[in-house]
Enzyme design. Sequence first.
Site, PDB file in Angstrom:
ATOM      1  N   HIS A   3       0.877  -1.178   0.000  1.00 22.87           N
ATOM      2  CA  HIS A   3       0.000   0.000   0.000  1.00 22.87           C
ATOM      3  C   HIS A   3       0.912   1.224   0.000  1.00 22.87           C
ATOM      4  CE1 HIS A   3      -2.140  -3.058   2.438  1.00 22.87           C
ATOM      5  NE2 HIS A   3      -3.261  -2.550   1.982  1.00 22.87           N
ATOM      6  N   ASP A  30       2.486   1.988   3.299  1.00 20.67           N
ATOM      7  CA  ASP A  30       3.479   1.032   3.825  1.00 20.67           C
ATOM      8  C   ASP A  30       4.890   1.480   3.477  1.00 20.67           C
ATOM      9  OD1 ASP A  30       1.211  -0.517   4.264  1.00 20.67           O
ATOM     10  OD2 ASP A  30       1.543  -1.753   2.483  1.00 20.67           O
TER      11      ASP A  30
HETATM   12  C1  XLS Z   1      -7.312  -6.746   4.469  1.00 20.89           C
HETATM   13  C2  XLS Z   1      -6.834  -6.968   3.133  1.00 20.89           C
HETATM   14  C3  XLS Z   1      -5.714  -6.048   2.688  1.00 20.89           C
HETATM   15  C4  XLS Z   1      -5.594  -6.071   1.197  1.00 20.89           C
HETATM   16  C5  XLS Z   1      -4.849  -4.939   0.619  1.00 20.89           C
HETATM   17  O1  XLS Z   1      -7.992  -7.560   5.063  1.00 20.89           O
HETATM   18  O2  XLS Z   1      -6.475  -8.308   2.985  1.00 20.89           O
HETATM   19  O3  XLS Z   1      -4.526  -6.391   3.304  1.00 20.89           O
HETATM   20  O4  XLS Z   1      -5.018  -7.258   0.748  1.00 20.89           O
HETATM   21  O5  XLS Z   1      -5.406  -3.729   0.947  1.00 20.89           O
END
Ligand code: XLS
Length: 437
Positions: free
Chosen positions: A99, A102
């Site tokens: 993201h 991140d």
């Molecule tokens: C949350 C999601 C997230 C997505 C990406 O539960 O799995 O991590 O994979 O935003």
Amino acid sequence: MSYFKNVSAIQFEGKGSDNPFAFKHYDPKQVVLGKTMEEHLRFAVAYWHTFNANGTDPFGSATMVRGWDQFNGLDRAKARVEANFEFMDKLNIPFYAFHDVDIAPEGETLQETNKNLDVIVAMLKDNMKQSGKKLLWNTVNMFSHPRFVHGAGTTCNADVYAYAGAQLKKGLEVGKELGAENYVFWGGREGYETLLNTDMGFELDNLARLYHMAIAYAKEIGFDAQFLIEPKPKEPTKHQYDFDAATTIAFLQKYGLKDHFKLNLEANHATLAGHTFEHEIRTAAINGMLGSLDANQGDLLLGWDTDEFPTDLYSTTLTMYEVLKAGGLGRGGVNFDAKVRRGSFEAEDLFLAHIAGMDSFAWGLKAAAKLIDENILDGIVENRYRSFKEGIGADIVAGKATLASLEQYALQNNPIKNESGRQERIRLMLSEVIFSV
Ligand code: XLS
Ligand code: NI
Ligand code: NI
């Protein structure tokens, strides 16, 4: 600087090895059904769980021991980039995913945030060039910051919607800059708590508008990644709009978006929706919508997204079976959207956890290939539907039957005979295959 000094490159040593820092099943160059394991599995490291998660939970503070935490701000972000490439290199993982928040710290303003992103994206690009590592997908986090309290693409506040649009625009630019193979939309806050204050139809219309804008902008800048939506039924909101594969496909169809998207399916989201992972993958596959996988597993005794590393061989086998039957993951991959437990706080645990996930998927791949090679399940399924091969069944399939012709047949076909589905026997056969590879 090395962040994992105690760990050297992880090698395939095979089933006989007792070295915990070695693969027993994942042999990247081993050919399975015409492709190498590496090509089938396309593993990815999830940046957020690996380099950002620190072990906090609602009851306690951080536990993780991470070398990059000696720094702050942009310096820490840079340290994480170095750690990421060292980690991928030592684990021999070809892809990663992140993201926006991140990789770079959010600034006070959108301008500042974007500037931070530019610094880190340039650094990622350099490292990718040097290492040959690739970005499986990127996404933007439009759920953590307090501004998204009422949603992003489904917010009641047009100013927030505009901010989300700006953030998404930057996300697409970052994806293009780094040559992302896919771009993911997970609707973190796209859902609602109560209908008493919610215009559900309007929120969904707005979400579709945002997706249409994203398609238009990606086209404009020549970003040709596959767009993926990641369904999840609940958490953080009570009713997440992209509940599961079927709901998401219906949404995409309704708004004329289906040809522009595929699905990024996550095991733990499937179980939260009351489905198996294989159900979700099959649902996507039969609709031509299988995109990529977020590999993890939930705890069936707990009702939330625990994001554990996948070690359940029945699940990895049936997952890979669905993937193989669907013709593979294409531009997608197997992204470990999984985090080490709070008690597994040493940096080495990051390796052991990924090895566990990679070996479990490689094992599942081998078992799935055997199921296909030896025609074990196909034979059973084909035989089960054989009544549609001839006579009245063949007429139905050919579109020749009418209610009147069915009636005519049924009137003289008495009594009807059914056969056993033999589930228990088949389950034991599955166990035998898993433990034979
Ligand atoms: C949350 C999601 C997230 C997505 C990406 O539960 O799995 O991590 O994979 O935003
Ligand atoms: Ni996910
Ligand atoms: Ni998740």
